[in-house]
Design a protein around this motif. Structure first.
Motif, PDB file in Angstrom:
ATOM      1  N   GLU A 141       0.821  -1.211   0.000  1.00 29.86           N
ATOM      2  CA  GLU A 141       0.000   0.000   0.000  1.00 29.86           C
ATOM      3  C   GLU A 141       0.856   1.264   0.000  1.00 29.86           C
ATOM      4  OE1 GLU A 141      -3.828   1.904   2.413  1.00 29.86           O
ATOM      5  OE2 GLU A 141      -2.850   0.069   3.132  1.00 29.86           O
ATOM      6  N   ASP A 142       1.930   1.282   0.794  1.00 33.27           N
ATOM      7  CA  ASP A 142       2.788   2.469   0.858  1.00 33.27           C
ATOM      8  C   ASP A 142       3.460   2.734  -0.483  1.00 33.27           C
ATOM      9  OD1 ASP A 142       2.144   2.829   3.504  1.00 33.27           O
ATOM     10  OD2 ASP A 142       3.931   1.821   4.279  1.00 33.27           O
ATOM     11  N   SER A 157       0.895   4.005  -2.969  1.00 31.50           N
ATOM     12  CA  SER A 157       0.510   5.402  -2.712  1.00 31.50           C
ATOM     13  C   SER A 157       1.542   6.366  -3.277  1.00 31.50           C
ATOM     14  CB  SER A 157       0.342   5.636  -1.207  1.00 31.50           C
ATOM     15  OG  SER A 157      -0.714   4.863  -0.692  1.00 31.50           O
ATOM     16  N   ALA A 188      -4.918  -1.547  -3.335  1.00 27.93           N
ATOM     17  CA  ALA A 188      -3.874  -2.158  -2.510  1.00 27.93           C
ATOM     18  C   ALA A 188      -4.370  -3.521  -2.037  1.00 27.93           C
ATOM     19  CB  ALA A 188      -3.533  -1.259  -1.327  1.00 27.93           C
TER      20      ALA A 188
END
Length: 321
Positions: free
Chosen positions: A105-106, A109, A129
């Motif tokens: 997810e990071d 993003s 994600a």
């Protein structure tokens, strides 16, 4: 990390043979390591070969149709290669709906932020994600004619998982949708082993990252100096299978490391191996006949292929039957 993912780790570290699931490498740090080792390693041919195929063939890979297309990218990473497809589509249509799917997810993003800064309102990004199974379930709800990219991720799965994932992808395809996936078709053993055991140790750092993550997040203190790093290339010309790599560490002595966060001990005898993938191997290599067969088993039809001059990479266009 979900309970299912944690159980997957426990299963791998207590199995015989022991392994760390491939997905565990792909958090924010691991994804960046993977990008470094595939773009800065002069011996790693795959990324350069795939970029060459895209640069020379992207206009043919993307179909010319009288309506706007939607772009889906499964296992998108930083969209380094996908940008060629985005650029080509935006030459043909004013705006593009883009659905990148990635397990980190990071990392996803950060990629979305960079894409938004570069493409502004012409690219409408909806990030997903999730792992492939969850992501594909969400993508089934996306209406419209889709170009689905799956660039290089197929090589990290077992044979059955490759077939099953292709079959899952087919469930979000209509008759007008197309799947484009890339595959490694080199059969040069020396080139393959050099790519995965380079002098700078870039690939080794990425492949072994799962152990560093265990130390950082799960309270273990695994010392990599007590192991040797090995890579084997297993060649198989069976048209119903594939060639592949095995990457593992081998214990120099009997070892025991508590992994408090998982509630287990990592126990290994001298000479025992711990693999960095599930199943027989990873980084699969194919002949074109093997690719045709795997696509057929998934219930799809291989409509076209493009390769680089060195015959290292192939892009495969698939449609529903």
């Amino acid at each position: 990390m979900t309970d299912d993912q944690k159980q997957s780790l426990v299963t791998g570290l207590t199995s015989s043979p022991k392994y760390i699931p491939t997905w565990y490498n792909y958090d924010d740090v691991g994804s960046e390591l993977q990008h470094i080792c595939t773009t800065e390693n002069p011996d790693y041919y795959s990324t350069r070969s795939q970029m060459s195929v895209l640069q020379h063939n992207v206009q043919d890979i993307i179909p010319r149709v009288p309506y706007d297309l939607i772009l889906v990218d499964i296992g998108s990473g930083n969209c380094y290669k996908t940008r060629h497809v985005i650029n080509e589509l935006l030459r043909r249509q004013k705006t593009l709906l883009f659905y990148p799917e990635d397990i980190s997810e990071d990392f996803l993003s950060r990629t979305v932020k960079e894409l938004s800064e570069d493409y502004h309102d012409s690219l409408v990004v909806t990030p997903i994600a999730a792992d492939h199974v969850q992501g594909i379930e969400q993508l089934k709800r996306v209406k419209g004619v889709k170009i689905i990219l799956w660039l290089n991720s197929i090589v990290g799965l077992s044979y059955d998982d490759q077939v099953n994932t292709l079959r899952m992808i087919s469930t979000m395809m209509t008759a007008k949708c197309q799947l484009v996936f890339s595959a490694d078709i080199t059969q040069d053993k020396e080139a393959v082993l050099k790519a995965y055991n380079d002098e700078r140790g870039l690939m080794r750092n990425f492949i072994q990252y799962g152990l560093e993550r265990l130390n950082k997040e799960e309270g273990s203190r695994i010392d990599l100096n007590r192991f040797t790093y090995e890579v084997d290339f297993i060649s198989d010309n069976n048209p119903q299978y594939m060639s592949y790599l095995r990457a593992y560490i081998q214990a120099k002595e009997d070892i025991r490391y508590p992994i408090r966060g998982l509630g287990i001990d990592l126990l290994m005898e001298k000479g025992e191996r711990l693999y960095f993938h599930e199943g027989a191997g990873f980084s699969c290599k194919y002949t074109l006949e093997q690719l045709r067969n795997i696509v057929k088993k998934a219930g799809l039809r291989l409509a076209n292929t493009w390769t680089d001059e060195q015959q290292h990479a192939a892009f495969c266009m698939c449609v529903t039957v």
